[in-house]
Design a protein around this motif. Structure first.
Motif, PDB file in Angstrom:
ATOM      1  N   UNK A 106      40.683  52.790  22.603  1.00 17.81           N
ATOM      2  CA  UNK A 106      40.104  54.119  22.787  1.00 17.81           C
ATOM      3  C   UNK A 106      40.057  54.545  24.262  1.00 17.81           C
ATOM      4  N   UNK A 107      40.672  55.694  24.589  1.00 17.27           N
ATOM      5  CA  UNK A 107      40.662  56.163  25.966  1.00 17.27           C
ATOM      6  C   UNK A 107      39.236  56.417  26.469  1.00 17.27           C
ATOM      7  N   UNK A 108      38.323  56.722  25.542  1.00 15.76           N
ATOM      8  CA  UNK A 108      36.950  57.013  25.957  1.00 15.76           C
ATOM      9  C   UNK A 108      36.301  55.816  26.648  1.00 15.76           C
ATOM     10  N   UNK A 109      36.904  54.642  26.486  1.00 18.94           N
ATOM     11  CA  UNK A 109      36.345  53.451  27.119  1.00 18.94           C
ATOM     12  C   UNK A 109      36.757  53.340  28.589  1.00 18.94           C
ATOM     13  N   UNK A 110      37.798  54.083  28.966  1.00 14.31           N
ATOM     14  CA  UNK A 110      38.325  53.940  30.328  1.00 14.31           C
ATOM     15  C   UNK A 110      37.255  54.196  31.400  1.00 14.31           C
ATOM     16  N   UNK A 111      36.457  55.286  31.280  1.00 16.35           N
ATOM     17  CA  UNK A 111      35.424  55.495  32.297  1.00 16.35           C
ATOM     18  C   UNK A 111      34.428  54.332  32.373  1.00 16.35           C
ATOM     19  N   UNK A 112      34.179  53.687  31.242  1.00 10.01           N
ATOM     20  CA  UNK A 112      33.270  52.542  31.244  1.00 10.01           C
ATOM     21  C   UNK A 112      33.890  51.386  32.030  1.00 10.01           C
ATOM     22  N   UNK A 113      35.185  51.152  31.764  1.00 17.15           N
ATOM     23  CA  UNK A 113      35.885  50.078  32.490  1.00 17.15           C
ATOM     24  C   UNK A 113      35.845  50.350  33.986  1.00 17.15           C
ATOM     25  N   UNK A 114      36.108  51.623  34.338  1.00 13.48           N
ATOM     26  CA  UNK A 114      36.148  51.989  35.756  1.00 13.48           C
ATOM     27  C   UNK A 114      34.768  51.805  36.384  1.00 13.48           C
ATOM     28  N   UNK A 115      33.727  52.172  35.646  1.00 13.18           N
ATOM     29  CA  UNK A 115      32.365  52.040  36.176  1.00 13.18           C
ATOM     30  C   UNK A 115      32.047  50.579  36.483  1.00 13.18           C
ATOM     31  N   UNK A 116      32.420  49.695  35.563  1.00 13.10           N
ATOM     32  CA  UNK A 116      32.135  48.266  35.790  1.00 13.10           C
ATOM     33  C   UNK A 116      32.937  47.730  36.968  1.00 13.10           C
ATOM     34  N   UNK A 117      34.159  48.236  37.099  1.00 10.62           N
ATOM     35  CA  UNK A 117      35.014  47.839  38.225  1.00 10.62           C
ATOM     36  C   UNK A 117      34.361  48.269  39.542  1.00 10.62           C
ATOM     37  N   UNK A 118      33.820  49.489  39.543  1.00  9.39           N
ATOM     38  CA  UNK A 118      33.183  49.981  40.769  1.00  9.39           C
ATOM     39  C   UNK A 118      31.933  49.188  41.097  1.00  9.39           C
ATOM     40  N   UNK A 119      31.347  48.612  40.059  1.00  5.83           N
ATOM     41  CA  UNK A 119      30.160  47.777  40.310  1.00  5.83           C
ATOM     42  C   UNK A 119      30.555  46.417  40.887  1.00  5.83           C
ATOM     43  N   UNK A 120      31.840  46.129  40.921  1.00  4.27           N
ATOM     44  CA  UNK A 120      32.265  44.894  41.588  1.00  4.27           C
ATOM     45  C   UNK A 120      33.065  43.922  40.742  1.00  4.27           C
ATOM     46  N   UNK A 121      33.287  44.213  39.486  1.00  2.00           N
ATOM     47  CA  UNK A 121      34.086  43.305  38.657  1.00  2.00           C
ATOM     48  C   UNK A 121      35.558  43.416  39.060  1.00  2.00           C
ATOM     49  N   UNK A 122      36.253  42.296  39.020  1.00  2.00           N
ATOM     50  CA  UNK A 122      37.682  42.337  39.345  1.00  2.00           C
ATOM     51  C   UNK A 122      38.531  42.490  38.088  1.00  2.00           C
ATOM     52  N   UNK A 123      38.000  41.990  36.971  1.00  2.00           N
ATOM     53  CA  UNK A 123      38.657  42.189  35.685  1.00  2.00           C
ATOM     54  C   UNK A 123      37.597  42.699  34.717  1.00  2.00           C
ATOM     55  N   UNK A 124      37.883  43.771  34.011  1.00  2.00           N
ATOM     56  CA  UNK A 124      36.959  44.233  32.975  1.00  2.00           C
ATOM     57  C   UNK A 124      37.697  44.151  31.640  1.00  2.00           C
ATOM     58  N   UNK A 125      37.237  43.267  30.766  1.00  2.00           N
ATOM     59  CA  UNK A 125      37.896  43.065  29.480  1.00  2.00           C
ATOM     60  C   UNK A 125      37.293  43.971  28.430  1.00  2.00           C
ATOM     61  N   UNK A 126      38.135  44.594  27.634  1.00  2.00           N
ATOM     62  CA  UNK A 126      37.648  45.338  26.484  1.00  2.00           C
ATOM     63  C   UNK A 126      37.755  44.410  25.290  1.00  2.00           C
ATOM     64  N   UNK A 127      36.623  44.073  24.695  1.00  2.00           N
ATOM     65  CA  UNK A 127      36.641  43.126  23.585  1.00  2.00           C
ATOM     66  C   UNK A 127      36.360  43.831  22.271  1.00  2.00           C
ATOM     67  N   UNK A 128      37.174  43.560  21.282  1.00  2.00           N
ATOM     68  CA  UNK A 128      36.977  44.191  19.976  1.00  2.00           C
ATOM     69  C   UNK A 128      35.730  43.636  19.325  1.00  2.00           C
ATOM     70  N   UNK A 129      34.790  44.543  19.030  1.00  2.00           N
ATOM     71  CA  UNK A 129      33.533  44.108  18.423  1.00  2.00           C
ATOM     72  C   UNK A 129      33.774  43.629  17.005  1.00  2.00           C
ATOM     73  N   UNK A 130      34.718  44.257  16.295  1.00  2.00           N
ATOM     74  CA  UNK A 130      35.044  43.792  14.951  1.00  2.00           C
ATOM     75  C   UNK A 130      36.514  44.056  14.695  1.00  2.00           C
ATOM     76  N   UNK A 131      37.033  43.405  13.688  1.00  2.00           N
ATOM     77  CA  UNK A 131      38.441  43.626  13.337  1.00  2.00           C
ATOM     78  C   UNK A 131      38.527  44.314  11.992  1.00  2.00           C
TER      79      UNK A 131
END
Ligand code: UDP
Ligand code: MG
Length: 341
Positions: A106-131
């Motif tokens: 989901x593209x809507x997650x991109x801003x979340x990934x970017x926010x965590x990156x700006x907080x200092x993470x070098x890798x932000x993983x998107x993990x599937x909550x369910x399959x």
């Protein structure tokens, strides 16, 4: 003005293989999301992985209208891992986000990934909550795979994490140093390490077209993962050999003793045959496992490039922002990687 220096560039890397129908929807939902991110410019690096359904034309049409969309055309279908490698090699951003073209990430997650990156993470993983959108079979197979992989391999793969993630430039540069041609991206991503944060999300069903990963392709991907990161399947034969040899040794002693005590016994040919067939099978499995590794050594030894680029398309007029100079350096750094998945 200062803002411009502070502003970081985000690269979205998208592999496309026969995704004609998914393209309009993809750009329609991704571009507004990227534009909504503050203090950042972006580029979308589209890799056409040998599509034969007019995907390239569709992409070029969009890139002509929007200079932020770049198109890398590969000479044929090299497989998703190679296409992703190509895109990551070409990306210029301070952060790189590989994403599927079918909107399953989901593209809507991109801003979340970017926010965590700006907080200092070098890798932000998107993990599937369910399959829940996968079939029961695929779900069970995936679960079993992660179990087996993480048991066999020293490198632990985070479960239910795909290629959708954000990587800082330092991580991307580290990734580029890995020379292997047979690419199991999930494993390589995990291998480089770095400060990692996990963000859960719900995976959607495909918005158009169909999955390119049949059961057979997934099986091969699974084999690739295990053979790339574990030699346990190779070594286990030594121990199995020892075990069987010692059982055979004691059995031999038992037979000799019995012959001495009870005399020669003629029957026993059925048990002989079954033991013979059993060990024949065991040996074939052992040879097969060795073959899997030898085959991979063979591919690595040939040293062919991972992918070949037919052409890079980019609107030159409007790309001042994307540092043309940097790009020349990038073109010159020749990358080599494997032909097959
Ligand atoms: N893909 C690719 N080359 C291939 C197979 C797939 O570039 O040989 C791309 C495909 O266009 C899509 C992404 O990889 O953007 C994921 O593919 P798919 O949705 O078929 O995989 P699934 O979601 O079923 O794992
Ligand atoms: Mg998909």
């Amino acid at each position: 003005m200062i803002d411009q220096y502070d502003s970081k560039q985000i690269s979205l890397v998208v592999p496309f293989f026969n995704e004609r129908d998914a393209i309009p929807g993809f750009f329609k939902s991704v571009v507004p999301v990227l534009e909504s991110i503050e203090a950042a410019t972006f580029e979308i690096v589209c890799v056409n992985d040998g599509s034969n359904d007019g995907t390239l034309e569709k992409l070029l049409e969009i890139s002509r209208r929007d200079a932020r969309v770049r198109v890398i055309d590969l000479t044929r279908n090299f497989g998703k891992e190679a296409a992703l490698t190509a895109g990551i090699d070409e990306a210029l951003g301070d952060a790189v986000i590989p994403i599927d073209a079918d909107l399953q990430d989901p593209p809507s997650l991109i801003p979340v990934l970017v926010a965590r990156w700006r907080e200092g993470a070098e890798v932000v993983l998107a993990q599937r909550a369910s399959r829940s959108c996968d079939s029961f079979l695929k779900r069970t197979a995936a679960l079993a795979y992660y179990r087996v992989h993480n048991y066999l391999s020293e490198l632990k793969l985070p479960e239910n994490v795909g290629d959708f993630r954000l990587m800082d430039r330092v991580v991307v540069n580290a990734l580029k140093q890995l020379p292997e041609r047979r690419r199991f991206m999930k494993g390589l991503f995990a291998w480089v390490g770095y400060r990692t944060v996990i963000v859960p999300y719900e995976r959607e069903a495909r918005n158009a077209g169909h999955s390119k990963f049949s059961g057979w392709r997934l099986w091969n991907l699974a084999l690739e993962g295990i053979t790339s990161f574990s030699t346990l399947p190779l070594r286990v034969w030594t121990y199995l050999g020892f075990l069987i040899a010692s059982i055979a040794f004691w059995y031999g002693i038992f037979i000799i003793a019995r012959t001495i005590v009870l005399g020669v016994e003629v029957p026993g040919y059925a048990s002989l045959l079954s033991v013979l067939l059993f060990f024949g099978g065991v040996q074939l499995i052992g040879i097969g496992v060795v073959g899997e590794y030898v085959g991979r050594i063979y591919y690595e030894a040939k040293g062919r490039p991972i992918y070949l680029v037919r052409r890079r398309y980019q609107e030159r007029r409007q790309t001042g922002q994307f540092a043309a100079g940097k790009r020349v350096v990038n073109l010159a750094s020749v990358r080599r990687v494997s032909q097959e998945r």
